[in-house]
Design a protein around this motif. Structure first.
Motif, PDB file in Angstrom:
ATOM      1  N   TYR A 171       0.896  -1.274   0.054  1.00  0.00           N
ATOM      2  CA  TYR A 171       0.003   0.055   0.034  1.00  0.00           C
ATOM      3  C   TYR A 171       1.069   1.231  -0.101  1.00  0.00           C
ATOM      4  O   TYR A 171       0.742   2.004  -0.657  1.00  0.00           O
ATOM      5  CB  TYR A 171      -0.949   0.104   1.215  1.00  0.00           C
ATOM      6  CG  TYR A 171      -1.408   1.317   1.388  1.00  0.00           C
ATOM      7  CD1 TYR A 171      -2.726   1.591   0.911  1.00  0.00           C
ATOM      8  CD2 TYR A 171      -1.289   2.287   2.410  1.00  0.00           C
ATOM      9  CE1 TYR A 171      -3.519   2.842   0.793  1.00  0.00           C
ATOM     10  CE2 TYR A 171      -1.807   3.546   2.522  1.00  0.00           C
ATOM     11  CZ  TYR A 171      -3.143   3.858   1.940  1.00  0.00           C
ATOM     12  OH  TYR A 171      -3.591   5.015   1.908  1.00  0.00           O
TER      13      TYR A 171
ATOM     14  N   LEU B 264      -5.312   0.389  -6.814  1.00  0.00           N
ATOM     15  CA  LEU B 264      -5.852   0.480  -5.461  1.00  0.00           C
ATOM     16  C   LEU B 264      -6.934  -0.917  -5.466  1.00  0.00           C
ATOM     17  O   LEU B 264      -6.318  -1.858  -4.711  1.00  0.00           O
ATOM     18  CB  LEU B 264      -6.844   1.512  -5.043  1.00  0.00           C
ATOM     19  CG  LEU B 264      -7.435   1.288  -3.648  1.00  0.00           C
ATOM     20  CD1 LEU B 264      -6.312   1.171  -2.512  1.00  0.00           C
ATOM     21  CD2 LEU B 264      -8.372   2.472  -3.155  1.00  0.00           C
TER      22      LEU B 264
ATOM     23  N   ILE C 198      -4.346  -3.924  -5.396  1.00  0.00           N
ATOM     24  CA  ILE C 198      -3.733  -4.414  -3.998  1.00  0.00           C
ATOM     25  C   ILE C 198      -4.782  -4.727  -3.020  1.00  0.00           C
ATOM     26  O   ILE C 198      -4.532  -5.733  -2.669  1.00  0.00           O
ATOM     27  CB  ILE C 198      -3.188  -2.923  -3.417  1.00  0.00           C
ATOM     28  CG1 ILE C 198      -1.747  -2.796  -4.256  1.00  0.00           C
ATOM     29  CG2 ILE C 198      -2.649  -3.241  -2.018  1.00  0.00           C
ATOM     30  CD1 ILE C 198      -1.058  -1.283  -4.020  1.00  0.00           C
ATOM     31  N   LEU C 199      -6.018  -4.210  -3.016  1.00  0.00           N
ATOM     32  CA  LEU C 199      -6.916  -4.832  -2.246  1.00  0.00           C
ATOM     33  C   LEU C 199      -7.520  -6.068  -2.289  1.00  0.00           C
ATOM     34  O   LEU C 199      -7.781  -7.056  -1.435  1.00  0.00           O
ATOM     35  CB  LEU C 199      -8.284  -3.821  -2.385  1.00  0.00           C
ATOM     36  CG  LEU C 199      -7.941  -2.383  -1.709  1.00  0.00           C
ATOM     37  CD1 LEU C 199      -9.342  -1.489  -1.836  1.00  0.00           C
ATOM     38  CD2 LEU C 199      -7.344  -2.249  -0.467  1.00  0.00           C
TER      39      LEU C 199
ATOM     40  N   ILE D 186      -6.634  -6.281   5.854  1.00  0.00           N
ATOM     41  CA  ILE D 186      -6.844  -4.824   5.592  1.00  0.00           C
ATOM     42  C   ILE D 186      -7.580  -4.108   6.362  1.00  0.00           C
ATOM     43  O   ILE D 186      -7.396  -2.823   6.807  1.00  0.00           O
ATOM     44  CB  ILE D 186      -7.439  -4.846   4.144  1.00  0.00           C
ATOM     45  CG1 ILE D 186      -6.316  -5.538   3.020  1.00  0.00           C
ATOM     46  CG2 ILE D 186      -7.743  -3.381   3.656  1.00  0.00           C
ATOM     47  CD1 ILE D 186      -6.984  -5.755   1.966  1.00  0.00           C
TER      48      ILE D 186
ATOM     49  N   LEU E 108      -8.872   1.328   6.826  1.00  0.00           N
ATOM     50  CA  LEU E 108      -8.653   1.692   5.500  1.00  0.00           C
ATOM     51  C   LEU E 108      -9.970   2.259   5.146  1.00  0.00           C
ATOM     52  O   LEU E 108     -11.116   1.583   5.197  1.00  0.00           O
ATOM     53  CB  LEU E 108      -8.221   0.762   4.399  1.00  0.00           C
ATOM     54  CG  LEU E 108      -7.797   1.416   3.263  1.00  0.00           C
ATOM     55  CD1 LEU E 108      -6.198   1.757   3.346  1.00  0.00           C
ATOM     56  CD2 LEU E 108      -7.462   0.202   2.185  1.00  0.00           C
TER      57      LEU E 108
ATOM     58  N   ILE F 192      -5.447   5.603   6.388  1.00  0.00           N
ATOM     59  CA  ILE F 192      -5.062   4.417   6.837  1.00  0.00           C
ATOM     60  C   ILE F 192      -4.619   4.778   8.459  1.00  0.00           C
ATOM     61  O   ILE F 192      -4.081   5.841   8.600  1.00  0.00           O
ATOM     62  CB  ILE F 192      -3.851   3.747   6.179  1.00  0.00           C
ATOM     63  CG1 ILE F 192      -3.583   2.400   6.456  1.00  0.00           C
ATOM     64  CG2 ILE F 192      -2.884   4.598   6.109  1.00  0.00           C
ATOM     65  CD1 ILE F 192      -2.937   1.498   5.502  1.00  0.00           C
TER      66      ILE F 192
END
Length: 260
Positions: free
Chosen positions: A174, A222, A225-226, A234, A239, A248
């Motif tokens: 991130y 994004l 990555i998520l 996460i 987030l 974050i």
């Protein structure tokens, strides 16, 4: 010198240049950078931990805007504070501020990101806040810190940490979305292990937290990555997307070492 060594040096230099460029852009934006890094309560807690006394010579490593260095110079007029960084633009602004504020016990020095331009045993204390996760050769950096510290000198670091369940290091992926040379967040144990190699012993510590925004980049970046990391991991970072910003929450290690 073999190809592997050349490649390593090339990667180190590239990482340093990326960090320099990213921070020049961050410093120019001003407001967002300040929102990401400034925390008066945290600063006061650190200053209480340090136990600074008259006559000390202190190095602020990765000084940035001098957020750490200026309060020390202002409160402890009989100390000498030197801010060290790779970002010349920020250092130029700091020099102007020191001149305007009439502070004669603070100065700012640029360097190559690897070797400190100071003699052995030059400082009583080295401090650094929210900087070390950008350093590409962290063990070498610790050796440099040890080299410039006097015997029994103190080294304080404050840097965000990964959550304990984040074994695959979502947080690093991130943070690397922001092109400012982020390398890695370290656990307390990792810092202690690196410190031992360089001749440091942990003498005090406390944990704090930081919640900060970054500008949202492309949704695809994004989302990628998520989708690659465990949702529960996460969730542990709180987030949250608010308009064009991503917020974050991270734990922060605050560690005080003594040079053996």
């Amino acid at each position: 010198m073999d190809k592997k060594e050349i490649s390593t040096k090339s990667e180190l230099n590239r990482s340093i240049e990326n960090t320099k460029k990213g921070f020049e852009e961050s410093f120019e934006s001003g407001t967002l950078y300040n929102r990401q890094t400034q925390d008066k309560a945290h600063l006061e807690q650190i200053l209480r931990c340090l136990k600074i006394s008259d006559g000390m010579r202190i190095l602020d490593l990765g000084t940035g805007t001098g957020y750490f260095a200026f309060p020390i110079a202002e409160r402890f007029s009989k100390t000498e504070v030197i801010g060290l960084d790779i970002v010349e633009r920020a250092l130029d602004k700091n020099r102007k501020k020191a001149l305007n504020d009439g502070l004669k016990n603070i100065s700012f020095v640029s360097y190559n990101g690897l070797t400190f331009p100071f003699a052995d045993k030059a400082f009583d204390m080295v401090i650094t806040r929210y900087a070390l996760h950008h350093f590409p050769a962290i063990k070498d950096t610790f050796r440099e810190i040890s080299r410039v510290l006097k015997p029994n000198g103190m080294f304080f670091l404050s840097d965000p940490a990964p959550n304990e369940d984040d074994t695959e290091r979502f947080v690093d992926a991130y943070m690397q979305m922001k092109k400012d040379g982020h390398i890695k967040f370290y656990s307390k144990k990792e810092w202690q292990d690196i410190g031992k190699i360089a001749g440091f012993n942990l003498v005090d510590s406390f944990e704090t937290g930081i919640r900060f925004p970054k500008k949202k980049q492309t949704s695809l970046e994004l989302d990628d990555i998520l989708n690659r990391y465990d949702k529960q991991v996460i969730k542990g970072y709180g987030l949250e997307i608010i308009n064009d910003e991503i917020w974050i929450t991270e734990r922060v290690n605050n560690l005080l070492f003594k040079k053996l």
